[in-house]
Scaffold this active site. Structure first.
Site, PDB file in Angstrom:
ATOM      1  CB  ALA A  79      40.506  37.871  37.377  1.00 30.51           C
ATOM      2  CG  ASP A  80      46.431  39.994  40.249  1.00 27.73           C
ATOM      3  OD1 ASP A  80      46.104  41.455  40.036  1.00 27.73           O
ATOM      4  OD2 ASP A  80      47.609  39.486  40.220  1.00 27.73           O
ATOM      5  CB  THR A  81      46.811  38.458  34.666  1.00 28.30           C
ATOM      6  OG1 THR A  81      45.267  38.207  34.540  1.00 28.30           O
ATOM      7  CG2 THR A  81      47.439  37.582  33.745  1.00 28.30           C
ATOM      8  CB  ALA A 116      44.113  34.156  40.736  1.00 28.61           C
TER       9      ALA A 116
END
Length: 200
Positions: A79-81, A116
């Site tokens: 995930a990436d934020t 994501a």
């Protein structure tokens, strides 16, 4: 007997805690990548690219390490934020002065938090995107300085953590609380289900 359900391609303790709270069983297996945005890259494209690149890098490293002895091949969750203010991607602050600039910019304004999520194995890759609207109260210089002094902002996108002291600055949120933390539960559970990993 290995009862691990998947690998978490993230070193974030917040993501791990969310998954642990849900009762999932996983091992953390990740590696560093270049997280620099491309010139004029849109925020949604950036976080999706980061989630995919984290997954690809972790899976490639895992395969390389398993060349002599194959462990169980399981899906990888990554995930990436990013915090987005006026179309600008706010990453993690480089230092205290940078954190102060970010918090001053967020003060009294609404911003987006885009996360994501990617789940992938050898056969398929599935992604989801979650966007939340977050509004900060107006911050005093003392509040900003005192918050920075706690050290909390330094490893977080946008220089704040909603699940800790930074939550006191948030007037309202429309979207996913866990998405702002870094891993939206609804989307993550739905993706894992597509790989046969059930919550219940």
């Amino acid at each position: 007997m290995n009862n691990i359900q998947f690998y978490l391609a993230s070193s974030s303790p917040r993501r791990a805690q969310i998954l642990q709270n849900l009762g999932f069983r996983f091992d953390v297996f990740c590696c560093d990548i270049d997280e620099s945005p491309h010139p004029k890259e849109k925020s949604c494209d950036y976080v999706l690219r980061m989630a995919l690149e984290k997954s690809n890098a972790a899976r490639q490293r895992w395969y390389n390490m398993q060349s002599s002895q194959k462990a169980e091949n399981l899906p990888f969750l990554s995930a990436d934020t990013s915090v987005i203010l006026s179309d600008e991607i706010l990453g993690k602050p480089q230092n205290q002065a940078h954190a102060r600039e970010m918090l001053q910019a967020l003060s009294g304004r609404e911003h987006q938090v885009v996360t994501a999520v990617c789940v992938a194995d050898e056969q398929k890759v599935k992604t989801a995107l979650q966007i939340s609207q977050v509004r900060f109260k107006s911050l005093t210089e003392k509040e900003i300085d005192d918050y920075i002094a706690t050290g909390e902002p330094m490893d977080k996108a946008g220089a704040y953590g909603i699940q800790q002291l930074g939550g006191a600055f948030i007037e309202n949120i429309t979207g996913s609380f866990t998405g702002v933390m870094g891993l939206p539960v609804f989307e993550s559970v739905a993706l894992l289900k597509e790989f046969g990993i059930e919550l219940f």
